[in-house]
Write a protein that holds these residues in place. Structure first.
Motif, PDB file in Angstrom:
ATOM      1  N   THR A  10      88.400  -9.913  67.066  1.00 13.38           N
ATOM      2  CA  THR A  10      89.742 -10.025  67.622  1.00 13.38           C
ATOM      3  C   THR A  10      90.781 -10.026  66.503  1.00 13.38           C
ATOM      4  O   THR A  10      90.504 -10.481  65.389  1.00 13.38           O
ATOM      5  CB  THR A  10      89.905 -11.313  68.454  1.00 13.38           C
ATOM      6  N   PRO A  11      91.970  -9.537  66.789  1.00 15.67           N
ATOM      7  CA  PRO A  11      93.014  -9.481  65.764  1.00 15.67           C
ATOM      8  C   PRO A  11      93.420 -10.857  65.243  1.00 15.67           C
ATOM      9  O   PRO A  11      93.782 -10.997  64.078  1.00 15.67           O
ATOM     10  CB  PRO A  11      94.190  -8.802  66.456  1.00 15.67           C
ATOM     11  N   ILE A  12      93.360 -11.886  66.078  1.00 14.65           N
ATOM     12  CA  ILE A  12      93.864 -13.204  65.683  1.00 14.65           C
ATOM     13  C   ILE A  12      93.143 -13.755  64.461  1.00 14.65           C
ATOM     14  O   ILE A  12      93.746 -14.416  63.612  1.00 14.65           O
ATOM     15  CB  ILE A  12      93.833 -14.211  66.869  1.00 14.65           C
ATOM     16  N   THR A  13      91.858 -13.459  64.324  1.00 12.93           N
ATOM     17  CA  THR A  13      91.089 -13.916  63.157  1.00 12.93           C
ATOM     18  C   THR A  13      91.732 -13.424  61.866  1.00 12.93           C
ATOM     19  O   THR A  13      91.929 -14.181  60.911  1.00 12.93           O
ATOM     20  CB  THR A  13      89.645 -13.386  63.231  1.00 12.93           C
ATOM     21  N   PHE A  14      92.081 -12.146  61.841  1.00 16.59           N
ATOM     22  CA  PHE A  14      92.653 -11.542  60.648  1.00 16.59           C
ATOM     23  C   PHE A  14      94.125 -11.904  60.475  1.00 16.59           C
ATOM     24  O   PHE A  14      94.591 -12.091  59.354  1.00 16.59           O
ATOM     25  CB  PHE A  14      92.422 -10.029  60.685  1.00 16.59           C
ATOM     26  N   LEU A  15      94.848 -12.034  61.578  1.00 12.80           N
ATOM     27  CA  LEU A  15      96.252 -12.465  61.500  1.00 12.80           C
ATOM     28  C   LEU A  15      96.367 -13.865  60.906  1.00 12.80           C
ATOM     29  O   LEU A  15      97.252 -14.121  60.081  1.00 12.80           O
ATOM     30  CB  LEU A  15      96.900 -12.431  62.883  1.00 12.80           C
ATOM     31  N   ARG A  16      95.486 -14.756  61.314  1.00 11.63           N
ATOM     32  CA  ARG A  16      95.514 -16.122  60.769  1.00 11.63           C
ATOM     33  C   ARG A  16      95.280 -16.096  59.266  1.00 11.63           C
ATOM     34  O   ARG A  16      95.948 -16.818  58.516  1.00 11.63           O
ATOM     35  CB  ARG A  16      94.457 -16.991  61.451  1.00 11.63           C
ATOM     36  N   ARG A  17      94.324 -15.294  58.827  1.00 13.51           N
ATOM     37  CA  ARG A  17      94.051 -15.190  57.390  1.00 13.51           C
ATOM     38  C   ARG A  17      95.273 -14.642  56.653  1.00 13.51           C
ATOM     39  O   ARG A  17      95.667 -15.176  55.609  1.00 13.51           O
ATOM     40  CB  ARG A  17      92.839 -14.286  57.150  1.00 13.51           C
ATOM     41  N   HIS A  18      95.862 -13.595  57.206  1.00 12.74           N
ATOM     42  CA  HIS A  18      97.036 -12.951  56.592  1.00 12.74           C
ATOM     43  C   HIS A  18      98.184 -13.945  56.447  1.00 12.74           C
ATOM     44  O   HIS A  18      98.748 -14.106  55.365  1.00 12.74           O
ATOM     45  CB  HIS A  18      97.426 -11.751  57.459  1.00 12.74           C
TER      46      HIS A  18
END
Length: 91
Positions: A26-34
């Motif tokens: 899911t995109p949220i995993t990577f958005l949180r990291r970013h």
């Protein structure tokens, strides 16, 4: 990791969404990291540039690899109006 920032409006390209779905992620995993300042697979120079960009208000770029090895980028505009999730080939 550097301080967090406001990503603005979050959008994604069709290609990135398809890649995430294919990989079962899911995109949220990577958005949180970013947003947390985990820039992913960038070199030391780009990492330092992003850390400076958080403080000075410049554009931010993170690069991640999905479980199936597909690469995605997340770019936040300098004015923090928007953040885009895309494939490098869509840039």
């Amino acid at each position: 990791m550097s301080a967090s920032f406001d990503p603005g409006r979050i959008v994604a390209t069709a290609g990135a969404l398809e890649a995430l779905e294919r990989a079962g992620e899911t995109p949220i995993t990577f958005l949180r990291r970013h947003v947390a300042g985990d820039w992913g697979n960038v070199d030391e120079h780009d990492r330092a540039e992003n850390d400076l960009s958080v403080r000075e208000g410049f554009r931010l770029l993170s690069a991640y690899e999905l479980s199936d090895r597909t690469k995605i980028w997340i770019i936040t505009e300098a004015d923090r109006s928007s953040t885009t999730i895309l494939l490098p080939s869509e840039y």
